[in-house]
Design a protein around this motif. Structure first.
Motif, PDB file in Angstrom:
ATOM      1  N   SER A 176       0.832  -1.202   0.000  1.00 29.27           N
ATOM      2  CA  SER A 176       0.000   0.000   0.000  1.00 29.27           C
ATOM      3  C   SER A 176       0.868   1.253   0.000  1.00 29.27           C
ATOM      4  O   SER A 176       1.890   1.326   0.673  1.00 29.27           O
ATOM      5  CB  SER A 176      -0.933   0.007   1.215  1.00 29.27           C
ATOM      6  N   SER A 178       0.108   4.164   1.244  1.00 30.18           N
ATOM      7  CA  SER A 178       0.027   4.916   2.498  1.00 30.18           C
ATOM      8  C   SER A 178       1.088   4.495   3.501  1.00 30.18           C
ATOM      9  O   SER A 178       1.492   5.289   4.350  1.00 30.18           O
ATOM     10  CB  SER A 178      -1.356   4.756   3.120  1.00 30.18           C
ATOM     11  N   CYS A 179       1.542   3.254   3.388  1.00 30.28           N
ATOM     12  CA  CYS A 179       2.556   2.757   4.325  1.00 30.28           C
ATOM     13  C   CYS A 179       3.964   2.891   3.755  1.00 30.28           C
ATOM     14  O   CYS A 179       4.793   3.632   4.271  1.00 30.28           O
ATOM     15  CB  CYS A 179       2.264   1.300   4.696  1.00 30.28           C
ATOM     16  N   ASP A 212      -4.616   2.561   0.514  1.00 35.48           N
ATOM     17  CA  ASP A 212      -4.592   2.858   1.945  1.00 35.48           C
ATOM     18  C   ASP A 212      -5.117   1.666   2.736  1.00 35.48           C
ATOM     19  O   ASP A 212      -5.489   0.629   2.171  1.00 35.48           O
ATOM     20  CB  ASP A 212      -5.453   4.097   2.223  1.00 35.48           C
ATOM     21  N   GLY A 213      -5.131   1.820   4.065  1.00 33.27           N
ATOM     22  CA  GLY A 213      -5.586   0.776   4.967  1.00 33.27           C
ATOM     23  C   GLY A 213      -6.847   1.183   5.702  1.00 33.27           C
ATOM     24  O   GLY A 213      -7.476   2.198   5.389  1.00 33.27           O
ATOM     25  N   ASP A 220      -0.276   2.786   9.432  1.00 29.43           N
ATOM     26  CA  ASP A 220      -0.410   3.596   8.215  1.00 29.43           C
ATOM     27  C   ASP A 220      -0.893   2.773   7.027  1.00 29.43           C
ATOM     28  O   ASP A 220      -0.640   3.139   5.876  1.00 29.43           O
ATOM     29  CB  ASP A 220       0.906   4.321   7.861  1.00 29.43           C
ATOM     30  N   GLY A 221      -1.570   1.669   7.290  1.00 29.73           N
ATOM     31  CA  GLY A 221      -2.236   0.966   6.199  1.00 29.73           C
ATOM     32  C   GLY A 221      -1.612  -0.328   5.735  1.00 29.73           C
ATOM     33  O   GLY A 221      -1.420  -0.533   4.532  1.00 29.73           O
ATOM     34  N   THR A 226      -6.209  -5.801   4.571  1.00 30.10           N
ATOM     35  CA  THR A 226      -7.135  -5.455   3.483  1.00 30.10           C
ATOM     36  C   THR A 226      -7.136  -6.412   2.305  1.00 30.10           C
ATOM     37  O   THR A 226      -8.188  -6.682   1.728  1.00 30.10           O
ATOM     38  CB  THR A 226      -6.846  -4.041   2.937  1.00 30.10           C
ATOM     39  N   ASN A 247     -14.745   2.890   6.601  1.00 31.25           N
ATOM     40  CA  ASN A 247     -13.902   2.081   5.723  1.00 31.25           C
ATOM     41  C   ASN A 247     -14.455   1.943   4.312  1.00 31.25           C
ATOM     42  O   ASN A 247     -13.770   1.408   3.435  1.00 31.25           O
ATOM     43  CB  ASN A 247     -13.725   0.677   6.317  1.00 31.25           C
ATOM     44  N   ASN A 254      -9.468   0.842  -3.114  1.00 34.84           N
ATOM     45  CA  ASN A 254      -8.542  -0.285  -3.274  1.00 34.84           C
ATOM     46  C   ASN A 254      -9.103  -1.321  -4.245  1.00 34.84           C
ATOM     47  O   ASN A 254      -8.384  -1.834  -5.120  1.00 34.84           O
ATOM     48  CB  ASN A 254      -8.273  -0.948  -1.925  1.00 34.84           C
TER      49      ASN A 254
END
Length: 352
Positions: A176, A178-179, A212-213, A220-221, A226, A247, A254
């Motif tokens: 992801s 975001s991470c 993202d998560g 941070d995802g 997911t 969510n 995603n």
């Protein structure tokens, strides 16, 4: 065994990180003892669920447990005997630890199927962007486990977390943005440079990115809450059906990204939609409860359940996604308060 200096990268030397369903020699855990993750009486409350997790894994492989000290080791042995765990299946490494999330601070095992060799990648660990210091004892865990097993290590010199990456065993890695692109991890690296590290040190050929998560995930995802591979070309992707849930939109984003992706062979991903549990709220805190945080081990697929209306639906979907594997639902209602579940707590050691 000490760190090695490869002339070539692990990938160039024929090493890969296998899919989770590859047969295991053991699964590694770092036994929880720090009340920073489960405060007050919550540490004692989650322990029966954690011990049940150890027992389930030990039915068909060894369990390696990193224990903070000899006192904790003795306590663990006593508790496991009480629930009739075969202690011959339990291995201990005694060393100081900070937290319990072995997926992220533990060793990343690579294998070379041709030479039947194994090695460990010792990624750096900074507790999810420096959120939970101290973390130096956990950062030393891969090296100590490598010494215990007599395996060589290689240190790429960057931050990486096992929960942030997902593998199909055929050259593809899911992660992801975001991470891994978060500036609290490796601010000096851009996306293409991070992809090069993933390729060189995990032995993969393709990186696929979701956005993202989920809410409540303090990493941070991480991808393991997911989207998970269940075979080389099939994933389970978490979806939220309540449009008013926090969510809903991120998981739809995603999902739409996953639908456009192609694997190395040109195929589209087979996507199995996996519902989220109804919001798992404990003492007003929205936890990152997710059925995707399962562990595939030799005994079967250990799935977290939350005494939730969607538990039965998720178990049925995962049973169909893993034909021939036993689905082992285990209560994670106390564990999830620590903001992770069974996959976050574990790291598999493959056989060669």
């Amino acid at each position: 065994m000490s760190e090695i200096n490869l002339i070539n990268t692990p990938k160039q030397s024929g090493f890969v990180f296998p899919a989770e369903w590859h047969p295991h020699r053991a699964t590694w855990l770092t036994f929880p003892h720090n009340e920073s993750s489960w405060q007050g009486d919550r540490l004692a409350a989650m322990r029966p669920q954690y011990l049940a997790f150890i027992k389930a894994i030990s039915q068909a492989e060894n369990v390696g447990i990193v224990a903070n000290d000899e006192i904790l080791k003795s306590f663990i042995q006593d508790e496991l005997q009480k629930i009739n765990v075969d202690l011959s299946k339990i291995e201990f490494v005694v060393k100081p630890t900070n937290d319990a999330w072995c997926r992220d601070h533990g060793p990343a095992f690579l294998i070379n199927q041709e030479t039947k060799q194994r090695m460990i990648v010792d990624w750096g660990h900074n507790a999810w962007g420096g959120k939970y210091p101290p973390y130096d004892d956990d950062d030393r865990t891969p090296k100590v486990i490598a010494e215990y097993l007599g395996l060589p290590t290689v240190n790429p010199g960057i931050i990486m977390e096992g929960g942030s990456v997902e593998f199909n065993g055929a050259g593809t890695l899911l992660t992801s943005k975001s991470c891994l692109l978060n500036k609290n991890r490796n601010p000096h690296l851009n996306q293409s440079q991070i992809e090069q590290f993933l390729s060189d040190y995990y032995g993969i050929n393709q990186v696929l990115w979701v956005e993202d998560g989920i809410v409540g995930d303090d990493t941070d995802g991480h991808i393991d809450d997911t989207t998970r591979f269940v075979n080389e070309d099939t994933i389970v992707a978490c979806v939220e059906h309540d449009i008013h849930d926090e969510n809903y939109h991120v998981l739809q984003t995603n999902l739409n990204m996953l639908k456009t992706m192609r694997l190395l062979n040109g195929k589209q991903l087979n996507i199995i939609e996996l519902p989220m549990p109804k919001a798992v709220i404990i003492d007003g805190f929205r936890t990152p409860g997710s059925y995707a945080n399962f562990l595939v081990c030799n005994a079967g697929v250990i799935v977290p359940v939350f005494n939730n209306p969607n538990d039965v639906i998720a178990i049925d979907i995962l049973g169909q996604a893993f034909p021939g594997r036993k689905i082992i639902p285990l209560e994670a209602t106390e564990i999830i308060w620590g903001q992770g579940s069974f996959h976050c707590l574990s790291q598999q050691e493959p056989l060669v």
